[in-house]
Write a protein that holds these residues in place. Structure first.
Motif: not given
Ligand code: KE4
Length: 420
Positions: A112-117, A299-304, A266-271, A274-282
């Motif tokens: 899931r895409l979120v907004n910060s680490g 609100t802004l998760s995954g904003n274009p 976080g960080k690099i993945v958002g270039g 403000p974009l970060a990610v968490y995820g793992g086993k389905k």
């Protein structure tokens, strides 16, 4: 160097923001000076409000692995912005980015895409607790995972293996389920599992610590964490907010060959956005709403606009793997100069810290033995000569692929001058 404009701006900032900053470390308290205000940046250079120019080794604390204002990233963001900054709805870009992340981090079967680490780690821990039905978590002294209440802890007094809030405003109840272990000390982890049998939801770790300064994992440490979490049905979470896409395109888990159950990025993945990610086993991520009962939203998760910056950045890193070889070469040259200057250096790829300690730093206690006053002198010596590095002994220096060989050489010369 003249810092008149920065000093004026800082006095104004102090009226509006606590300490005049939007994040504490930027106040430069740890290195005994006022912050410089940055006006613009390009490549490996940043320029302050007084027109001073610096070679940048903070790289915004990690995101700028390609350097500042990489043309492809800027144009991708502009193009996205012209179609709308944020929809608060699904759009194709988030699928494409998720696809790239999953390809680089196969352990992230669902994400899931979120907004910060901070948000990524907080959500990963909540999902691990929801999945296991357990409350207790283990973190390591000296590792930082953002500022969510349950992770702002420090060691309790005496033999307490529990922790106490490291920040006022955090009720004791929020941290009593957070247990503290010692980084690179498998015994401290074993003890906590023995004392809290079947109660540990997850272990969260920076697979290469970079928030006590850079402290790489000792041989076998990560392997031990992988086994003890498996044996106890606890979730292993790698906080790769710094290491993700930096230590290799697949982060620390690719470099060290350890597959965690969950990952925070976080960080690099958002270039730089403000974009970060968490995820793992389905099976874990399927506990997250709207599929499951673990709630997380944004609100802004995954904003274009942020997705465009992250995608453009990963496309460049994915296409040109020689970037990592370049980073290794440049970082090794820096390390060599620091070691010749008599500094105690820890390095992992393009992450490095010069420690002002007598001994090699391999854990939190040895990191904390550093002479922070000497570090402050080192910082100011470099800054006055146009080298912008971390304003704290307990942070990392970041190298980008925009750092030219000439600039690395110039930095090495200035570090050698320091040693005279
Ligand atoms: P953010 O919420 O700042 O995006 O990420 C929190 C975070 C999570 N995990 C790790 C391993 C991190 O290093 C961070 C944040 N890193 C700090 C620098 N060490 C950010 C700089 C700052 O706090 O101003």
């Amino acid at each position: 160097m003249d810092h008149t404009k920065s000093e004026l701006l800082y006095s104004q900032a102090l009226e509006f923001m606590p300490g005049g900053v939007n994040s504490p470390v930027r106040a430069c308290k740890a290195v005994g000076r006022k912050p410089v205000f940055i006006e613009k940046a390009s490549g490996d250079r940043i320029f302050d409000a007084d027109g001073n120019e610096y070679i940048d080794y903070v790289c915004s604390w990690g995101p700028n692995i390609l350097g500042h204002c990489r043309p492809e990233v800027i144009s991708a963001v502009i193009k996205a912005c012209e179609k709308g900054l944020t929809f608060g709805a699904c759009h194709e870009g988030e699928i494409r980015l998720a696809e790239m992340i999953k390809k680089a981090f196969p352990s992230m079967e669902m994400l899931r895409l979120v907004n910060s680490g901070t948000e990524a780690v907080m959500s990963a821990v909540r999902a691990a607790r929801g999945f296991t039905g357990r409350d207790k978590i283990i973190k390591f002294e000296g590792c930082y995972h953002g500022h969510s209440d349950g992770l702002l802890v420090r060691a309790g007094s005496g033999l307490m293996t529990g922790s106490i809030p490291a920040s006022s405003g955090v009720p004791a109840g929020y941290t009593e389920s957070t247990l503290l272990a010692q980084y690179n000390d498998t015994g401290s982890v074993q003890r906590l599992f023995d004392e809290n049998r079947n109660e540990i939801a997850c272990v969260i770790v920076e697979p290469c610590a970079a928030n006590m300064g850079v402290v790489p994992p000792e041989k076998g440490f990560l392997e031990f964490l992988r086994k003890i979490t498996e044996d106890n049905k606890a979730v292993l979470i790698f906080d790769e907010v710094i290491t993700g896409f930096r230590l290799s395109f697949g982060g620390a888990q690719e470099l060290y060959g350890i597959k965690p159950d969950m990952t925070a990025l976080g960080k690099i993945v958002g270039g730089g956005m403000p974009l970060a990610v968490y995820g793992g086993k389905k099976e874990i991520m399927e506990c997250v709403a709207p599929l499951g009962s673990v709630y997380q939203a944004g609100t802004l998760s995954g904003n274009p606009a942020a997705v465009a910056a992250g995608t453009a950045t990963l496309e460049i890193l994915e296409k040109d793997k020689s970037i990592y070889k370049e980073l290794e070469k440049k970082s090794a040259a820096l390390e060599k100069a620091m070691v010749s200057a008599g500094l105690n250096v820890n390095r992992c790829g393009s992450l490095l810290t010069a420690f002002f300690t007598e001994e090699r730093v391999k854990d939190y206690p040895s990191a904390k033995s550093a002479d922070v006053t000497r570090y402050g002198e080192f910082y100011r010596f470099l800054l006055d000569r146009g080298i912008y590095t971390a304003p704290s002994q307990f942070e990392a220096m970041f190298v980008s692929c925009a750092h030219s060989d000439e600039d690395i050489e110039r930095t090495c010369d200035i570090i050698s001058e320091w040693a005279k």
